[in-house]
Design a protein around this motif. Sequence first.
Motif, mmCIF file in Angstrom:
data_model
loop_
_atom_site.group_PDB
_atom_site.id
_atom_site.type_symbol
_atom_site.label_atom_id
_atom_site.label_comp_id
_atom_site.label_asym_id
_atom_site.label_seq_id
_atom_site.Cartn_x
_atom_site.Cartn_y
_atom_site.Cartn_z
ATOM 1 N N TYR A 67 53.962 61.453 21.524
ATOM 2 C CA TYR A 67 52.609 60.940 21.678
ATOM 3 C C TYR A 67 51.582 61.928 21.152
ATOM 4 O O TYR A 67 51.821 63.135 21.060
ATOM 5 C CB TYR A 67 52.298 60.550 23.130
ATOM 6 N N ARG A 123 58.847 50.829 22.326
ATOM 7 C CA ARG A 123 57.696 50.639 23.204
ATOM 8 C C ARG A 123 56.516 51.416 22.622
ATOM 9 O O ARG A 123 56.648 52.606 22.298
ATOM 10 C CB ARG A 123 58.000 51.138 24.621
ATOM 11 N N PHE A 124 55.377 50.735 22.502
ATOM 12 C CA PHE A 124 54.157 51.346 21.983
ATOM 13 C C PHE A 124 53.080 51.262 23.064
ATOM 14 O O PHE A 124 52.844 50.181 23.619
ATOM 15 C CB PHE A 124 53.696 50.630 20.713
ATOM 16 N N ILE A 125 52.435 52.391 23.353
ATOM 17 C CA ILE A 125 51.484 52.474 24.467
ATOM 18 C C ILE A 125 50.170 53.071 23.971
ATOM 19 O O ILE A 125 50.154 54.036 23.206
ATOM 20 C CB ILE A 125 52.039 53.357 25.605
ATOM 21 N N TRP A 131 44.939 50.287 29.822
ATOM 22 C CA TRP A 131 46.315 50.528 29.364
ATOM 23 C C TRP A 131 46.802 49.275 28.640
ATOM 24 O O TRP A 131 46.591 48.154 29.104
ATOM 25 C CB TRP A 131 47.209 50.821 30.576
ATOM 26 N N SER A 141 60.812 60.029 22.437
ATOM 27 C CA SER A 141 59.421 59.628 22.556
ATOM 28 C C SER A 141 58.522 60.694 21.957
ATOM 29 O O SER A 141 58.887 61.866 21.839
ATOM 30 C CB SER A 141 59.043 59.384 24.028
ATOM 31 N N ASP A 191 50.458 48.000 26.306
ATOM 32 C CA ASP A 191 51.719 48.366 25.647
ATOM 33 C C ASP A 191 52.441 47.122 25.135
ATOM 34 O O ASP A 191 52.255 46.006 25.644
ATOM 35 C CB ASP A 191 52.609 49.228 26.547
ATOM 36 N N TRP A 192 53.255 47.357 24.120
ATOM 37 C CA TRP A 192 54.076 46.319 23.504
ATOM 38 C C TRP A 192 55.513 46.796 23.561
ATOM 39 O O TRP A 192 55.835 47.898 23.110
ATOM 40 C CB TRP A 192 53.638 46.078 22.059
ATOM 41 N N GLU A 193 56.402 45.975 24.135
ATOM 42 C CA GLU A 193 57.783 46.376 24.360
ATOM 43 C C GLU A 193 58.746 45.411 23.685
ATOM 44 O O GLU A 193 58.573 44.190 23.776
ATOM 45 C CB GLU A 193 58.093 46.425 25.862
ATOM 46 N N ARG A 238 51.261 56.469 22.308
ATOM 47 C CA ARG A 238 52.633 56.945 22.530
ATOM 48 C C ARG A 238 53.618 55.928 21.971
ATOM 49 O O ARG A 238 53.382 54.711 22.041
ATOM 50 C CB ARG A 238 52.857 57.146 24.036
#
Length: 463
Positions: free
Chosen positions: A245, A200-202, A191, A243, A193-195, A231
């Motif tokens: 995805y 937020r990118f997952i 996993w 959101s 992610d960048w917040e 996502r």
Amino acid sequence: MKRRAGWSLAVLWPLLAGSVHADEQATRPAIKANRWQEDWSVLQNPALRTQPGDSLKYIPLSSADPFTYLSLGATLRERFEMNDASGFGVHDVKRDRYLIQRFQVHADLHLNRNWRVFTQLEDARAYDKTTIGGADQNRVDLRLAFAEYVNAFSSGTLKARLGRQDFAFDLQRFISSRDGPNVRQSFDALWADWETSNWRFIGIASQPVQYQDERHFDDKSNSDARFHLVRVERLVGGKNELSAYYGVYERSAAHYLDADGDETRHLFDARLGGAARGFDWDIEAMLQRGSVGSKDIRAWAGGSRTGYTFDSLAWKPRAGLQLDIASGDRKAGDGSVGTFNPLFPNGYYFSLAGYTGYSNLIHVKPSITVKPIDRLSVQTAIGLLWRQTTDDAVYTQPNLPVAGTAGQGDRWTGAYAQLRTDYVFSPNLTGAVEAVHYDVGQTLRDAGGGDSDYLGVELKFSW
């Protein structure tokens, strides 16, 4: 029912002594369903270590770095269930009364501000249950074990996890940690992610865990299934969340009523959730394309939960309306599969009774929720169900077709009444009671089914 449970809430009751002062509640972390989301580093302040067991919630491992520490915890859930019959008794399944028990212990090792290792063991047992399925029992096994890296930059925060973990999104219609049944769903996954403050990118690459109960510590990655997604989330209009995805779900040797073979589903999902001026809403839609064996997949689903809370009235009643629809397979032998796959659904979403699966259905559920006192909520609801197409079957959770219903009868499936109460005894102890009565339609009666009743009584202790 025989008394064979190895743990009792009564044994742990002394840990509940004392109450959390109002000023501590604002600082101490709240107990969460996913225990790995808790941050007990605040207990580096000795003044906040006022509750039983706090010396084990924050064990300093370095005199130079207060963020090098170990935190221990446990969760025990006991639930008594009574169910007339799974699958509406089509196969002459009789009433079942049993106790399901889930006991978890975890260790959260923080190496510094950036790195940590989280491990959780689980022992899930079903006492006196007539038929034990894969989600009912898993004795002494590794549920979670992952390494996590977190780093905050001026432009955002990077988070990455590798190992056995769980994840859930939104209302958990299609991707959940499966907290309703006894054995929760885990994934062996990467996993990242960048917040930022609004984005937020997952990204996830995973294999679901295949649970086995032949011996201790025998769970493994399911080599026959894979689940990956990317996502994006965006805060809009304040705290409202938009959101979307794209995901890929793959399964070997899949079986549907009108298709067999390797399954590949491409998932396109969008959701909007939020609240304002007493109103709340959560709206989600998913398209599924791909193939099962030689047949194409053409499936879709949508769900919404909306409501209005009357804050100025006594008990603060919330009037809610839930609408759900999911496609079924309209024509056998036509070269395509229309049955929607609910992926990893939440056992709580419809009810704990398990009578309703998110495939080939139309679902309308008005509800009223009240709070007579601060710690108590009571929900009453009526659910009305039809099939999206009579060519496909009636489905129960998670997506099990009821024998003798595909291509038979009319759309009307039945109606159910639901009563659920939740009470918070303390920050560590909660209780719930849920009762469901399902009145089946003629299609299920013709297939040999009948009306069904469910009762669940639950206590959950978390430390």
